[in-house]
Every structure is written in C-alpha cells, then in structure tokens.
Write a protein that holds these residues in place. Structure first.
Motif, PDB file in Angstrom:
ATOM      1  N   THR A 110     -80.511 -28.899 -77.260  1.00  0.00           N
ATOM      2  CA  THR A 110     -81.511 -29.645 -78.022  1.00  0.00           C
ATOM      3  C   THR A 110     -81.133 -29.761 -79.493  1.00  0.00           C
ATOM      4  O   THR A 110     -80.686 -28.786 -80.104  1.00  0.00           O
ATOM      5  CB  THR A 110     -82.881 -28.939 -77.919  1.00  0.00           C
ATOM      6  OG1 THR A 110     -83.231 -28.805 -76.531  1.00  0.00           O
ATOM      7  CG2 THR A 110     -83.961 -29.749 -78.622  1.00  0.00           C
ATOM      8  N   CYS A 112     -82.559 -29.518 -82.575  1.00  0.00           N
ATOM      9  CA  CYS A 112     -83.820 -28.992 -83.112  1.00  0.00           C
ATOM     10  C   CYS A 112     -84.016 -29.376 -84.580  1.00  0.00           C
ATOM     11  O   CYS A 112     -83.058 -29.646 -85.305  1.00  0.00           O
ATOM     12  CB  CYS A 112     -83.848 -27.471 -82.979  1.00  0.00           C
ATOM     13  SG  CYS A 112     -83.577 -26.869 -81.286  1.00  0.00           S
ATOM     14  N   SER A 113     -85.281 -29.356 -85.003  1.00  0.00           N
ATOM     15  CA  SER A 113     -85.612 -29.624 -86.401  1.00  0.00           C
ATOM     16  C   SER A 113     -85.239 -28.420 -87.256  1.00  0.00           C
ATOM     17  O   SER A 113     -85.441 -27.272 -86.855  1.00  0.00           O
ATOM     18  CB  SER A 113     -87.111 -29.916 -86.541  1.00  0.00           C
ATOM     19  OG  SER A 113     -87.465 -31.038 -85.746  1.00  0.00           O
ATOM     20  N   PHE A 118     -88.224 -22.031 -83.682  1.00  0.00           N
ATOM     21  CA  PHE A 118     -88.309 -22.840 -82.468  1.00  0.00           C
ATOM     22  C   PHE A 118     -88.955 -21.991 -81.375  1.00  0.00           C
ATOM     23  O   PHE A 118     -88.297 -21.456 -80.496  1.00  0.00           O
ATOM     24  CB  PHE A 118     -86.908 -23.288 -82.054  1.00  0.00           C
ATOM     25  CG  PHE A 118     -86.891 -24.250 -80.888  1.00  0.00           C
ATOM     26  CD1 PHE A 118     -87.855 -25.236 -80.752  1.00  0.00           C
ATOM     27  CD2 PHE A 118     -85.896 -24.163 -79.925  1.00  0.00           C
ATOM     28  CE1 PHE A 118     -87.832 -26.117 -79.684  1.00  0.00           C
ATOM     29  CE2 PHE A 118     -85.854 -25.039 -78.854  1.00  0.00           C
ATOM     30  CZ  PHE A 118     -86.835 -26.022 -78.735  1.00  0.00           C
ATOM     31  N   GLN A 120     -91.177 -21.183 -78.098  1.00  0.00           N
ATOM     32  CA  GLN A 120     -91.371 -21.846 -76.811  1.00  0.00           C
ATOM     33  C   GLN A 120     -92.230 -20.973 -75.893  1.00  0.00           C
ATOM     34  O   GLN A 120     -92.231 -19.750 -76.010  1.00  0.00           O
ATOM     35  CB  GLN A 120     -90.012 -22.120 -76.147  1.00  0.00           C
ATOM     36  CG  GLN A 120     -89.049 -22.899 -77.029  1.00  0.00           C
ATOM     37  CD  GLN A 120     -87.677 -23.027 -76.404  1.00  0.00           C
ATOM     38  OE1 GLN A 120     -87.477 -23.727 -75.413  1.00  0.00           O
ATOM     39  NE2 GLN A 120     -86.698 -22.348 -77.004  1.00  0.00           N
ATOM     40  N   CYS A 128     -80.959 -24.551 -79.072  1.00  0.00           N
ATOM     41  CA  CYS A 128     -80.629 -25.499 -80.141  1.00  0.00           C
ATOM     42  C   CYS A 128     -79.117 -25.658 -80.289  1.00  0.00           C
ATOM     43  O   CYS A 128     -78.357 -24.708 -80.097  1.00  0.00           O
ATOM     44  CB  CYS A 128     -81.209 -25.014 -81.465  1.00  0.00           C
ATOM     45  SG  CYS A 128     -83.010 -24.976 -81.513  1.00  0.00           S
ATOM     46  N   LYS A 197     -84.343 -22.235 -86.949  1.00  0.00           N
ATOM     47  CA  LYS A 197     -84.516 -22.894 -85.651  1.00  0.00           C
ATOM     48  C   LYS A 197     -83.812 -22.152 -84.514  1.00  0.00           C
ATOM     49  O   LYS A 197     -84.088 -22.418 -83.342  1.00  0.00           O
ATOM     50  CB  LYS A 197     -84.011 -24.339 -85.714  1.00  0.00           C
ATOM     51  CG  LYS A 197     -82.514 -24.477 -85.956  1.00  0.00           C
ATOM     52  CD  LYS A 197     -82.118 -25.938 -86.091  1.00  0.00           C
ATOM     53  CE  LYS A 197     -80.629 -26.118 -86.379  1.00  0.00           C
ATOM     54  NZ  LYS A 197     -80.257 -27.524 -86.538  1.00  0.00           N
TER      55      LYS A 197
END
Length: 264
Positions: A110, A112-113, A118, A120, A128, A197
């Motif tokens: 992913t 990620c930002s 991050f 979940q 990420c 992240k």
C-alpha cells in the motif's frame, strides 16, 4: 532358581500371576492419570496464549537497533578499497537484504499517507511501501557497490520489530562520529527520519508483507590520502519521547555502535 520360577506356588520372581497383573494394572492407571493431567495442563495453558501476539511484552518497551551488512567480526567493517574481494561479501549481503525492497517486490503493498500512524483493525493487514530511492546514494540503484569501491561505505540501520509499538513525535535515527574530524556522515532519508506510517507492526503472522523502515548512513573519510582510515560510529533512536536510547541496565537499548576501517 526357585526365586525366578517356583513350580510349586507358580510364582515368577516372587509374585504370582494375579499379583503381577494387579501391580501392572496399578502402574498403568497411575501413569495414565499423570499423562492425562499433564495433557490437560498443557491444553489449559495453550488456551491462554494468542498464536499471533506474544502474551508478555512488557520486558521490551523500546526497540534496539540492528545494522546491515552483517559484520565479519563484532560490529566492525574492515575492507581494502583496491581489493574488491575484501568487500564483496558486504555488497552481496546488502543486495540480498534489499531484494524485498525492490519496486517489483512491493507492487502489491500500500502507498500509505505520510506523517501518521497506519492503524488497522483487520482481519487483513496491509503493509506500507518503502521506496528504495529514499536511501539515495545507499540504495544500490546508482551505485551497485554501495560506496565500498570508493572508500565511502554504506551501512543500513533498522529498528527491531515490536508488536503494537506506536512511536510519538517524529522518530529518527541519529548517527554521529565518535572520532573528531575523521569522517563525514550522511544519513538517508534526510536526517534519518522514520515515518510514522510504518507503525504499528501487527506481528509476523498478521503482517505478512511488512517491510521495516530503513535508515542508511554513508561514511566519507576526510583524510583520503591516509593509508588506513578508521572511524567509530554511534547510531541511536531520537525524536520520540516514548522510545529510549539510554538505560542503566542495558547500554545498547535504542543504540548501536560500529567501527569502519577502510584501507587504500
């Protein structure tokens, strides 16, 4: 002879067949009960364990640091610039370690930002991407020898994984030379920053494709005319109030010290 077998009483080793049968039955029941008790105890204990997360984690509140490539001797990188064989093992180790970080290997991860944890809730946990270009001169893309052929070797530093760790602030790995005016250190990403992240980590079974964030430190010696250049480097976790880099009981908590010796 009569002790072994007495034909008059029918005893064998001093016991009749009935006596032998009773004593064998007793031990069979006794040891069967012990086996059942042991099995039940083990089963009950296993019910309290989580197959995905360790039950007790309070003894490791803050991560340690690990370096790559693996030193031949204890935390010492020694090589000769004019002899490729002396640093061949370091290069191969770095290439092998960075293989999962190649773009093709990360295509299913992913994007990620930046700048935020991050978190979940599962049941599927995404990992990420860690773009290899973040390591710049130590990525192995532009310089497949990671600086060793030029006498400016790269060493990768990473934090050990701790399930559920949520760093505060802006964690980074700060590397400094313990020898004045010997070498210049460059860290990648800039300032050794580790983005939030990449946290928290959910464990090997849940976070299958997880990639640990890396920080690369490149050593550039100032006195290049010298036959042998040597520097001791200390890297430590900084920038996060809940991550320690000093402990009276563990002098290596949150830090690592290694030596680089480069011969002409």
């Amino acid at each position: 002879k009569l002790f072994i077998y007495n034909p008059t009483t029918g005893e064998f080793l001093g016991r009749t067949a009935k006596s032998w049968g009773l004593i064998l039955l007793f031990y069979l029941v006794f040891y069967g009960f012990l086996a059942a008790l042991f099995s039940f105890t083990m089963w009950a204990m296993l019910q309290t364990l989580n197959d995905e997360v360790p039950k007790y984690r309070d003894q490791i509140p803050s991560p340690g640091l690990t370096v790559f490539p693996k030193p031949v001797t204890a935390l010492e990188y020694s090589f000769t610039v004019s002899d490729p064989e002396s640093y061949k093992g370091y290069i191969e180790d770095l290439r092998k370690f960075l293989k999962p970080y190649e773009s093709e290997e990360q295509k299913n991860l992913t994007a990620c930002s930046d700048g935020a944890l991050f978190e979940q809730k599962g049941p599927v946990y995404s990992a990420c991407q860690f773009p290899l270009p973040l390591l710049q001169a130590c990525s192995g893309v532009d310089d497949p020898d990671f600086g060793y052929s030029r006498g400016s070797p790269c060493v990768l530093v990473k934090m050990n994984r701790i399930i559920g760790l949520k760093p505060q602030g802006m964690p980074r790995i700060e590397c400094t030379s313990k020898s004045e005016n010997t070498a210049t250190l460059s860290t990648y990403p800039f300032n050794g920053v580790i983005d939030l992240k990449y946290f928290p980590y959910y464990g090997k079974k849940l976070h299958v494709s997880y990639l640990q964030p890396l920080v690369a430190v490149q050593v550039s010696f100032n006195a290049t005319s010298s036959t042998t250049n040597e520097v001791t480097v200390e890297c430590k976790i900084d920038g996060s109030p809940n991550l320690k880099n000093q402990d009276d009981r563990d002098k290596f908590l949150g830090r690592v010290v290694f030596k680089v010796i480069a011969r002409a």
